[in-house]
Scaffold this motif. Structure first.
Motif, mmCIF file in Angstrom:
data_model
loop_
_atom_site.group_PDB
_atom_site.id
_atom_site.type_symbol
_atom_site.label_atom_id
_atom_site.label_comp_id
_atom_site.label_asym_id
_atom_site.label_seq_id
_atom_site.Cartn_x
_atom_site.Cartn_y
_atom_site.Cartn_z
ATOM 1 N N ARG A 565 0.840 -1.194 0.000
ATOM 2 C CA ARG A 565 0.000 0.000 0.000
ATOM 3 C C ARG A 565 0.876 1.245 0.000
ATOM 4 O O ARG A 565 1.821 1.357 0.785
ATOM 5 C CB ARG A 565 -0.933 0.034 1.212
ATOM 6 N N ILE A 566 0.532 2.181 -0.877
ATOM 7 C CA ILE A 566 1.174 3.485 -0.921
ATOM 8 C C ILE A 566 0.100 4.512 -0.570
ATOM 9 O O ILE A 566 -0.889 4.652 -1.300
ATOM 10 C CB ILE A 566 1.770 3.776 -2.307
ATOM 11 N N ASP A 567 0.276 5.202 0.528
ATOM 12 C CA ASP A 567 -0.722 6.171 0.968
ATOM 13 C C ASP A 567 -0.596 7.453 0.167
ATOM 14 O O ASP A 567 0.478 8.051 0.077
ATOM 15 C CB ASP A 567 -0.551 6.473 2.458
ATOM 16 N N GLY A 568 -1.709 7.856 -0.429
ATOM 17 C CA GLY A 568 -1.725 9.086 -1.204
ATOM 18 C C GLY A 568 -1.263 8.869 -2.628
ATOM 19 O O GLY A 568 -0.512 7.935 -2.929
ATOM 20 N N ALA A 569 -1.737 9.744 -3.527
ATOM 21 C CA ALA A 569 -1.366 9.674 -4.937
ATOM 22 C C ALA A 569 -0.849 11.014 -5.420
ATOM 23 O O ALA A 569 -0.969 11.350 -6.598
ATOM 24 C CB ALA A 569 -2.568 9.235 -5.768
ATOM 25 N N ASP A 570 -0.262 11.796 -4.500
ATOM 26 C CA ASP A 570 0.290 13.096 -4.888
ATOM 27 C C ASP A 570 1.348 12.916 -5.958
ATOM 28 O O ASP A 570 2.209 12.035 -5.864
ATOM 29 C CB ASP A 570 0.910 13.797 -3.677
ATOM 30 N N GLY A 571 1.287 13.762 -6.975
ATOM 31 C CA GLY A 571 2.246 13.668 -8.062
ATOM 32 C C GLY A 571 1.813 12.761 -9.181
ATOM 33 O O GLY A 571 2.564 12.561 -10.143
ATOM 34 N N CYS A 572 0.602 12.184 -9.086
ATOM 35 C CA CYS A 572 0.076 11.311 -10.134
ATOM 36 C C CYS A 572 -1.228 11.877 -10.690
ATOM 37 O O CYS A 572 -2.057 12.401 -9.948
ATOM 38 C CB CYS A 572 -0.198 9.909 -9.592
#
Length: 575
Positions: A565-572
Motif C-alpha cells: 500500500r502506498i498512501d496518497g497519490a500526490d504527483g500522479c
C-alpha cells in the motif's frame, strides 16, 4: 517520452539504426544484443513473431528486428491483435545488418491487459533466433512490456506455432501514455442487472464453495466462519432458506425463489464438445450424449440449460479443458459469450497429472508444442494464466466477470497421494485475483490421496489447509473494497519474476504481487509517478523505502505473495 522495446541482453554489437535520441529507452532485446543463432539454415519464406503484452496503455511507433547478413529479404512487419486482426503494417526497406527500427506511418494505440503479436516476413528465410528465450514456458519481462513466446508460420495470417521456447528477435518500440484507470470486468455494479442477485457493495467479494450439502443452520455457520459467502451448485436436499438467513448466497442448478442466480451445467465443453448436433438429454455416464453418438452438441446442451434460467436471473457456467485447452479460439469464445452472465474454468495445476501435457497446460504455456516440466506446470502463477485466458475470450473485452476455481483437496482419484498445500492455495487464489478474477470457487471434494472427502472443509481431510484458507478468506474480505476498485494500469511495473496489478481505493494505491517462478527471485518495482517515500507491506509488519520511484523486494518461491500500500497519490494524474 519513455520508450520500451522487447528482449534480453546478450553480447554487444553496434546498432545500425538508433532509436529516438530524445527518448530514454528500455529494452528486453537491447540494441547491443546478438542472437545466439544469427541465421537459421532454413531458406523458406517464414513469418516470425513475438507475442507480448503491456501493463500500460500507449502507442506502438515502430517495429524492431534483428537482421543477419543472410536474411536478405525481410519485406513487411505487422502488428496483430491476439484474435488475428491486423492493426498496422510497415514495409521493411533494404538496410544494414544488426538491429533495425522500422516506423509505422502512424502510431498504433494498444491497451494494457491485452496480448498482441509483432511479426515480420523473412521472404528468403535465414532469420535470427534464440532457442532458449522462452524455454519451459518462461516469459521475458522488462519495463512495461512482457514477451510471452516466439511464434511463426510458413503460411499467411497471424503466426500461431511455436518451437520449444525459441524467440525470434522481433520487437516493438512502445511509448507508454502514463497511468490510466480501468474498471473491473463487468463494472462495479454488474450484479444489479439481475433479480435478487449478489451484492454490489464494495465489501462483498465472492468466496464460494463448489457443490456443497447444506441442510442445517450449523453447516452454514461453519462455512461462514471459514470466510465463505457463496455456494455454487448444491445438493438437491440443501436448504436455501438457511443460507439466506445468515446473509450468504446460493447459485444452485435448480430454480428456487431464494437463489441469487442459477448454475447451468458443468464442463459441457468437455463432455459434449463444440457443436450444434441434437442432444439426447443424457449426462456423462448415462449413455450417448449427442445424435449421432460421435457428433458434438455442446452448444445445444448449453442453449438448453440457458433457456431453463428464468428471465432476469443471473446465469453461471463453469467450463473445463475444452475452453482452456482443446477447442479453437472461436469455438471457446462461443461457449463463454453466448450462454451465461458469469463464467469460470477449472484447471487444477497442482493436482492434475495430465495438465502438464503439451495438449493441455502446454497449450497455454508453449502453444501446445511441448510438455511442461513440473517446475513450470505445478505453479501458482498458472491459475492466473487460466484467468487471463478466459478473460481474453470475453467479447467485448471485460464485458462480464470471470471467476476462477482453486482446489483444496485432490480432485482426481488416480493421482496417488499428491495434494495441494495451504501456501499453494493462497498463492493460486491471489494469482487469479491479480490477473482479474472477480470471484473464487473452492473445489472442496477429495477423490484421491490418503483422505477421501465430499467436503474437505468440514472433516479431518482439511486439517492441513483449513486454518490457512480461513486466514486467506479473512484477508480477501478485509481487502474487498480494494479488489472491487478500479485497476490503475501504467503505474507500477516489475523487473523480476512477478505478476503485479495496481488498484486505487480511498486515496491509496495498492500493488498486488505474486511470484511467477517456483525458484522465486527478487523484483524491482518501478513507479511511473508520485512522491511517496515508502511502501507498506500489508499483514507483514514491515515497510520498504521508495528511492527514485523504485523499491525492491524478495519472493522466496513460487508461492510468495506480497501486497503493498502506498498512501496518497500526490504527483500522479490518472486518465
Amino acid at each position: 517520452m519513455l520508450v520500451a522495446t522487447i528482449f534480453t541482453a546478450c553480447t554487444g554489437v553496434p546498432t545500425e539504426e538508433p532509436g529516438n535520441a530524445d527518448a530514454a529507452t528500455e529494452s528486453l532485446w537491447p540494441d547491443g544484443s546478438v542472437p545466439p543463432v544469427i541465421a537459421d539454415p532454413d531458406d523458406r519464406s517464414i513469418e516470425i513473431a513475438t507475442e507480448f503484452a503491456t501493463s500500460s496503455n500507449g502507442m506502438i511507433t515502430a517495429a524492431r528486428i534483428f537482421q543477419g547478413s543472410q536474411n536478405t529479404a525481410p519485406i513487411m512487419a505487422t502488428l496483430w491483435s491476439a484474435d488475428g486482426d491486423v492493426l498496422g503494417t510497415t514495409p521493411i526497406p533494404p538496410g544494414q545488418n544488426g538491429w533495425r527500427e522500422i516506423p509505422f506511418d502512424n502510431p498504433i494505440p494498444i491497451q494494457a491487459d491485452k496480448n498482441y503479436v509483432i511479426s515480420y516476413r523473412a521472404s528468403q528465410g535465414h532469420h535470427s533466433a534464440d532457442p532458449d528465450a522462452f524455454d519451459e514456458g518462461a516469459t521475458v519481462g522488462t519495463g512495461w512490456l512482457t514477451a510471452h513466446r516466439g511464434l511463426f508460420t510458413y503460411g499467411s495470417g497471424i503466426p500461431d506455432r511455436s518451437d520449444d521456447g525459441t524467440g525470434y528477435f522481433v520487437d516493438v518500440v512502445f511509448e507508454p501514455s502514463g497511468p490510466s484507470v480501468r474498471p473491473v470486468d463487468g463494472g462495479e455494479r454488474y450484479y444489479d442487472m439481475f433479480d435478487n442477485s449478489l451484492p454490489t457493495t464494495s465489501e462483498f467479494f465472492p468466496l464460494a464453495i463448489w457443490f456443497a450439502k447444506v441442510t442445517s443452520p450449523e453447516e452454514v455457520a461453519d462455512d461462514r466462519a471459514l470466510g465463505l459467502n457463496t455456494y455454487v451448485e448444491l445438493t438437491e436436499d440443501s436448504n436455501l432458506g438457511a443460507i439466506r438467513d445468515v446473509g450468504m448466497f446460493a447459485l444452485p442448478s435448480r430454480t428456487d425463489p431464494l437463489m441469487a442466480g442459477q448454475f447451468t451445467t458443468d464442463e459441457a465443453d468437455m463432455w459434449a464438445g463444440a457443436g450444434e448436433a441434437p442432444w439426447t438429454g443424457r449426462l456423462p455416464g448415462e449413455g450417448p450424449i449427442c445424435i449421432p453418438a460421435d457428433a458434438k452438441c455442446g452448444y445445444t446442451v448449453m442453449s438448453t440449460f440457458s433457456d431453463r434460467v428464468p428471465p432476469g436471473v443471473l446465469a453461471f457456467t463453469n467450463y473445463g479443458k475444452g475452453v482452456t485447452f482443446w477447442e479453437t479460439r472461436d469455438a471457446a469464445q462461443r461457449f463463454v459469450n453466448d450462454f451465461q452472465d458469469v463464467v469460470s474454468a477449472d484447471n487444477y495445476w497442482f493436482t492434475d497429472e495430465s495438465i502438464c501435457q503439451a495438449n493441455e497446460g502446454g497449450v497455454l504455456r508453449t502453444n501446445g508444442q511441448t510438455d511442461l516440466p513440473p517446475s513450470e506446470c505445478q505453479l501458482a502463477a498458472n491459475y492466473g494464466v487460466t484467468t487471463r485466458h478466459v478473460r481474453s475470450l470475453i467479447q467485448p473485452r471485460a464485458a462480464m466477470p470471470v471467476w476462477n476455481f482453486v482446489e483444496v483437496g485432490q480432485p482426481f482419484s488416480d493421482y496417488g497421494d499428491a495434494g495441494i498445500t495451504g501456501p499453494q492455495i493462497r498463492a493460486a487464489v491471489w494469482s487469479s485475483i491479480i490477473n482479474g478474477a472477480r470471484g473464487i470457487i473452492y473445489f472442496s471434494h477429495s477423490f484421491g490421496g490418503p483422505c477421501l472427502s465430499y467436503n474437505v472443509f468440514r472433516d479431518r481431510c482439511g486439517d492441513a489447509v483449513r486454518e490457512e484458507v480461513a486466514a486467506l478468506n479473512a484477508q480477501i474480505t478485509k481487502l474487498a473494497p480494494v479488489l472491487n476498485a478500479p485497476f490503475v494500469d501504467g503505474f507500477a511495473r516489475s523487473d523480476g519474476p512477478v505478476d503485479i496489478a495496481t488498484k486505487y481505493h480511498d486515496d491509496s494505491l495498492y500493488i498486488l504481487a505474486g511470484s511467477t517462478r517456483n525458484s522465486g527471485g527478487d523484483s524491482t518495482v518501478t513507479l511511473s509517478c508520485g512522491n511517496a517515500t515508502q511502501v507498506e507491506v500489508l499483514d507483514e509488519g514491515r515497510t520498504i523505502p521508495i528511492v527514485d520511484k523504485t523499491f525492491r523486494d524478495s519472493f522466496v518461491d513460487g508461492n510468495a505473495v506480497h501486497l503493498y500500500r502506498i498512501d496518497g497519490a500526490d504527483g500522479c494524474e490518472f486518465e
